[in-house]
Enzyme design. Structure first.
Site, PDB file in Angstrom:
ATOM      1  N   ASP A 349     -18.106  12.504 -45.498  1.00  0.00           N
ATOM      2  CA  ASP A 349     -19.113  13.336 -44.523  1.00  0.00           C
ATOM      3  C   ASP A 349     -19.370  14.558 -45.472  1.00  0.00           C
ATOM      4  O   ASP A 349     -18.515  15.358 -45.909  1.00  0.00           O
ATOM      5  CB  ASP A 349     -18.307  13.442 -43.261  1.00  0.00           C
ATOM      6  CG  ASP A 349     -18.096  12.417 -42.529  1.00  0.00           C
ATOM      7  OD1 ASP A 349     -19.056  11.877 -41.883  1.00  0.00           O
ATOM      8  OD2 ASP A 349     -17.060  11.712 -42.432  1.00  0.00           O
ATOM      9  N   THR A 350     -20.671  15.049 -45.423  1.00  0.00           N
ATOM     10  CA  THR A 350     -21.141  15.743 -46.275  1.00  0.00           C
ATOM     11  C   THR A 350     -22.521  16.381 -45.706  1.00  0.00           C
ATOM     12  O   THR A 350     -23.250  16.055 -44.794  1.00  0.00           O
ATOM     13  CB  THR A 350     -21.544  15.406 -47.629  1.00  0.00           C
ATOM     14  OG1 THR A 350     -20.484  14.623 -48.249  1.00  0.00           O
ATOM     15  CG2 THR A 350     -22.160  16.357 -48.510  1.00  0.00           C
TER      16      THR A 350
END
Length: 528
Positions: A349-350
């Site tokens: 998750d970015t």
């Protein structure tokens, strides 16, 4: 032009500036910063700080960042590596002696020292126009007063409930009432707000020294980590030379190793020998060529990429035309390759941020804590969720990505920048862990080979080769799926949509900007 009778969104068009992020509050904060006289770098750091609050599963001040920056619209691309390092005591032998066969995905041994705050402070000092207190103010507001949880954030938040419950401090902050917040709930992070106030007042020293650092190091040591106060105090990011290739009349720029950016460049070099523009953009042949180029590039990523301060990486040889010819010769247009090792690619998750301002300063900015909620380790007094980038290291002493004291792990998060004819034309990025090189290439070839605008290019169906299977989103045409099967690909539907991205395209002749934000996330592009 899109068919307005179908669901979708138009690109955002403006003359002054555009900010595109994966969260509405982040985009708005960036636009307000630009309207208050700030520049693209001010806006990007402000947006990243907000996302560290309102997208806590994806990013935060306990993570890392990478930045590509073109000041005043010029084609010279500045690159900043804001990734953190392993503790000075971390060695392959130490972990092997303790019975580890690989680095864990969570807990203290997954933690590298966060590099984001050092990067933000350095970049703001070198290229910003606002104070640290000014750019952190919106994030402090949302952490202290609360923010509404958006739908994609809630979707991501629900999955790691079990992991978060393993740490009492993580559970207290991120599982209020014992469960993950739902879309529409209001969430607050008062400990993080207090920490951001300290950083706003004291700068990088407020994070890497003093009470904030003591809290993080003490918690890591309680859990058996090797981190010391000296490891935190010594953290420094670096300006580095980007790596680049030509594709379709553009120069495409990426971060050098320890970053996986050259994986996308390898893919582009291979695909440059095929005339993609004559194919159906959503057809089996185009997707097959992309898949096979990716499999070759990822194989080489895992063979060669490591921290260049510690190991040599043959970047020039890997990006040579001769090497691309050799790789291209391995591809059969009608059959999937069977001689390549399967690569298990980590999800993550970015957040990615793309901004161009009135002076045409262009910033491509990516910030992450890696897996959802990183390591799951939280500073009990500071509210800082620490990343798990250390889990990317290998425990094979002969591998380029083997853990070592002060070494940076191979990194998945990768900002992109396109230039042409001596000017910047587009900061861009696609999030999604191992998917990111695929995402960069798919976006670029959609635009360069198939003439799509940035929003169409982000909206388009995606596929990804992962662990022996081709993940195909639901909107990939049935005939394309069948064509891939005939070529020997095993097809599956991904649980999550593949990645999420942003881009801002500069039209120098018209004096306009065109921005786009991926519908797979909650975000948007806004202009002024």
């Amino acid at each position: 032009m899109r068919d307005f009778q179908f669901p979708g969104r138009s690109p955002v068009r403006a003359t002054e500036a555009i900010a595109a992020t994966s969260h509405p509050l982040s985009t708005l904060a960036a636009i307000e910063m630009l309207r208050a006289g700030g520049n693209a770098m001010d806006g990007a750091i402000c947006a990243a700080a907000v996302q560290g609050v309102v997208e806590p599963q994806s990013t935060g001040i306990g993570g890392d960042c990478f930045v590509l920056y073109c000041p005043k619209g010029q084609s010279q691309v500045l690159a900043f590596n804001g990734s953190g390092r392993a503790p000075a005591a971390a060695t392959v032998d130490w972990y092997r002696d303790k019975g580890f066969n690989e680095l864990p995905k969570q807990g203290p041994h997954a933690v590298t020292v966060p590099g984001a705050i050092d990067a933000w402070c350095r970049l703001l000092e070198d290229h910003g126009s606002k104070t640290l207190a000014e750019v952190l103010a919106p994030a402090i507001h949302y952490a202290e007063n609360g923010y509404v949880v958006h739908d994609r954030v809630a979707f991501d938040w629900a999955e790691p409930e079990t992991d978060l419950s393993a740490d009492e401090h993580a559970a207290r902050i991120f599982l209020p009432g014992g469960v993950a917040p739902k879309a529409g709930d209001v969430h607050k992070q008062p400990e993080l707000a207090a920490t951001l106030r300290v950083i706003a007042k004291q700068g990088r020293a407020g994070f890497y020294e003093g009470a904030v650092a003591v809290d993080m190091v003490r918690r890591l040591k309680e859990l058996g980590g090797l981190h010391t106060a000296e490891d935190f105090a010594a953290t420094r990011g670096d300006y580095v030379a980007p790596v680049s290739v030509s594709y379709g009349g553009h120069e495409i720029h990426q971060m050098p190793p320890n970053n996986q950016g050259l994986t996308a460049l390898l893919m582009l070099n291979v695909l440059s020998g095929f005339k993609l523009g004559g194919l159906d953009p959503n057809g089996a042949e185009r997707l097959h060529l992309e898949i096979e180029a990716g499999r070759l590039a990822y194989r080489d990523r895992d063979r060669f990429v490591g921290d260049q301060d510690h190991v040599p990486v043959p970047v020039r040889a890997l990006l040579s035309a001769a090497y691309a010819d050799r790789l291209r010769a391995e591809i059969d247009r009608e059959r999937a390759m069977t001689h390549l090792p399967d690569v298990q690619l980590p999800g993550s998750d970015t957040v990615y941020i793309s901004i161009v301002d009135r002076d045409r300063n262009a910033v491509s900015f990516i910030n992450s804590t890696y897996y959802s909620f990183g390591s799951g380790v939280v500073g009990p007094k500071t509210g800082v969720m620490l990343q798990n980038r250390g889990s990317s290291f290998r425990l094979d002493a002969g591998h380029p990505n083997a853990i070592a004291p002060g070494k940076r792990p191979m990194h998945t998060i990768m900002p992109g920048m396109a230039t042409k004819s001596g000017r910047v034309v587009m900061p861009f990025g696609v999030m999604g862990g191992g998917y990111q090189p695929f995402g960069h290439v798919h976006l670029l070839t959609n635009m360069i080979d198939f003439g799509m605008d940035p929003q169409q290019a982000l909206d388009a169906p995606r596929v990804f080769y992962n662990d022996g299977l081709v993940e195909a989103e639901r909107n990939v045409p049935t005939e394309a799926i069948e064509g891939l099967r005939r070529r020997g690909h095993a097809i599956t539907e991904p649980h999550h949509p593949l990645g999420g991205g942003q881009a801002v395209l500069i039209d120098w002749e018209k004096g306009t900007l065109t921005g786009a934000s991926d519908p797979r996330k909650d975000g948007m592009a806004l202009g002024c």
